[in-house]
Design a protein around this motif. Structure first.
Motif, mmCIF file in Angstrom:
data_model
loop_
_atom_site.group_PDB
_atom_site.id
_atom_site.type_symbol
_atom_site.label_atom_id
_atom_site.label_comp_id
_atom_site.label_asym_id
_atom_site.label_seq_id
_atom_site.Cartn_x
_atom_site.Cartn_y
_atom_site.Cartn_z
ATOM 1 N N UNK A 152 -20.365 0.625 -7.287
ATOM 2 C CA UNK A 152 -19.424 0.787 -6.176
ATOM 3 C C UNK A 152 -19.452 -0.465 -5.292
ATOM 4 N N UNK A 153 -18.293 -1.033 -5.048
ATOM 5 C CA UNK A 153 -18.216 -2.222 -4.210
ATOM 6 C C UNK A 153 -18.295 -3.538 -4.966
ATOM 7 N N UNK A 154 -18.420 -3.499 -6.290
ATOM 8 C CA UNK A 154 -18.502 -4.748 -7.066
ATOM 9 C C UNK A 154 -17.100 -5.325 -7.283
ATOM 10 N N UNK A 155 -16.423 -5.607 -6.175
ATOM 11 C CA UNK A 155 -15.047 -6.071 -6.279
ATOM 12 C C UNK A 155 -14.947 -7.507 -6.781
ATOM 13 N N UNK A 156 -16.045 -8.234 -6.741
ATOM 14 C CA UNK A 156 -16.029 -9.620 -7.206
ATOM 15 C C UNK A 156 -15.686 -9.747 -8.668
ATOM 16 N N UNK A 157 -15.846 -8.665 -9.419
ATOM 17 C CA UNK A 157 -15.577 -8.716 -10.860
ATOM 18 C C UNK A 157 -14.300 -7.983 -11.241
ATOM 19 N N UNK A 158 -13.352 -7.925 -10.312
ATOM 20 C CA UNK A 158 -12.007 -7.461 -10.638
ATOM 21 C C UNK A 158 -11.213 -8.683 -11.112
ATOM 22 N N UNK A 159 -10.766 -8.703 -12.379
ATOM 23 C CA UNK A 159 -10.166 -9.911 -12.967
ATOM 24 C C UNK A 159 -8.673 -10.032 -12.674
ATOM 25 N N UNK A 160 -8.344 -10.483 -11.456
ATOM 26 C CA UNK A 160 -6.936 -10.574 -11.059
ATOM 27 C C UNK A 160 -6.489 -11.988 -10.702
ATOM 28 N N UNK A 171 -16.036 -12.150 -18.047
ATOM 29 C CA UNK A 171 -14.588 -12.028 -17.908
ATOM 30 C C UNK A 171 -13.996 -13.337 -17.394
ATOM 31 N N UNK A 172 -12.681 -13.396 -17.376
ATOM 32 C CA UNK A 172 -11.975 -14.517 -16.776
ATOM 33 C C UNK A 172 -11.095 -14.009 -15.636
ATOM 34 N N UNK A 173 -10.995 -14.819 -14.583
ATOM 35 C CA UNK A 173 -10.120 -14.465 -13.480
ATOM 36 C C UNK A 173 -10.715 -13.523 -12.467
ATOM 37 N N UNK A 174 -12.033 -13.354 -12.453
ATOM 38 C CA UNK A 174 -12.660 -12.486 -11.455
ATOM 39 C C UNK A 174 -12.471 -13.080 -10.061
ATOM 40 N N UNK A 175 -12.310 -12.211 -9.082
ATOM 41 C CA UNK A 175 -12.177 -12.679 -7.702
ATOM 42 C C UNK A 175 -13.336 -13.580 -7.299
ATOM 43 N N UNK A 176 -14.510 -13.279 -7.812
ATOM 44 C CA UNK A 176 -15.710 -14.043 -7.471
ATOM 45 C C UNK A 176 -15.608 -15.501 -7.877
ATOM 46 N N UNK A 177 -14.772 -15.811 -8.864
ATOM 47 C CA UNK A 177 -14.691 -17.190 -9.359
ATOM 48 C C UNK A 177 -13.921 -18.108 -8.417
ATOM 49 N N UNK A 178 -13.282 -17.551 -7.384
ATOM 50 C CA UNK A 178 -12.534 -18.394 -6.444
ATOM 51 C C UNK A 178 -12.840 -18.102 -4.973
#
Length: 296
Positions: A152-160, A171-178
């Motif tokens: 819960x709360x691991x939003x950094x790995x939502x690939x958008x 994954x590619x495009x995770x929020x955490x990557x930017x």
């Protein structure tokens, strides 16, 4: 009046506070973090004793996989821990209850306590930790939300993110990557990265403007995800990037206002009005860990 210890364990330092029932800080202590399960256990015990006082319980916040029920922590890479029964072992050594909590959840509790005048009973507050990675701590009616699996709360790995940068999770495009401190440092290796990026972009440097746009878009996406998924009263920006202060807030608001120009729906959410900067000059994580300590 009962006293409680809160301990915030990071990859490089351990910060601890002694607080009373009103969460007034009575004493503080900071020591370097040492890798290894036995070292972390010894340091939790040692820093608790160093604080003095007569604490009745201890709360510990740390990264990795944390089972807050059993007190077992696993896979803390930066501290070279595979598995540690921290709650049970520290409690046995200190003779008082020790509650173990995820570090972002602890920081969320601390942030809510420090902005208490803006939070009412029943409110939901989301704390965004823009640190090495990106994660959210969700506090509803004064209690941490945990979910089913602990993710819960691991939003950094939502690939958008449209840039599709490769993430450490595979994954590619995770929020955490930017949007994380770590990713901004890779995209713009300045000193310090985000303030330098903002300064250079505002001065019109082409590459800085390009990176600024990437980070700004990701930050706004993050705020939208939080706003639409959790619908909190407040979204508190914390972690290392929050030390940038008002320029970080302005960066997000600028993009949100742009989106409002073409979407009545986004305008109706009033997301910029919900944003707050965490009081990063205070030991948020340690205070939150103290709040997580068992209380009668």
């Amino acid at each position: 009046m009962n006293e409680y210890v809160g301990i915030d364990i990071g990859g490089t330092k351990i910060e601890a506070v002694l607080v009373d029932e009103r969460n007034t800080v009575l004493n503080t202590c900071r020591i370097p973090a040492r890798p290894g399960a036995q070292n972390v256990l010894d340091d939790v015990i040692g820093i608790t004793r160093r604080l003095g006082g007569e604490p009745v319980a201890v709360g510990v916040g740390l990264p990795g996989q944390v089972d807050s029920v059993t007190g077992v922590v696993r896979d803390i890479v930066n501290l070279d821990i595979v598995k540690l029964e921290l709650g049970r072992e520290a409690s046995k050594a200190l003779g008082i209850p020790v509650q173990v909590e995820n570090d972002v959840n602890a920081a969320a509790l601390g942030a809510v306590a420090l902005i208490d005048d803006q939070v009412s009973a029943g409110d939901t507050v989301v704390f965004l930790n823009f640190g090495t990675g990106l994660a959210a701590g969700v506090v509803r009616d004064g209690h941490v939300e945990r979910g089913y699996s602990g993710s819960y709360g691991e939003i950094g790995h939502i690939p958008v993110d449209p840039n599709k940068f490769l993430c450490n999770c595979g994954q590619r495009g995770c929020l955490e990557t930017v949007t994380s401190g770590g990713s901004v440092a890779k995209l713009w290796p300045g000193q310090p990265p985000l303030p330098d990026l903002i300064e250079k972009a505002k001065a019109g440097e082409p590459r800085a403007m390009e990176v600024y746009g990437i980070v700004q878009h990701g930050l706004a996406d993050t705020i939208q995800v939080v706003g639409q998924a959790y619908d909190p009263k407040l979204i508190v920006l914390g972690g290392g990037m929050a030390k940038t202060g008002r320029p970080l807030l302005d960066m997000i608001v600028e993009e949100m206002r742009r989106r409002e120009e073409t979407s009545h729906f986004i305008t109706s959410l009033h997301l910029p009005e919900r944003l707050r900067l965490a009081p990063v000059e205070q030991p948020i994580g340690a205070i939150g860990a103290a709040l997580a300590a068992p209380r009668d």
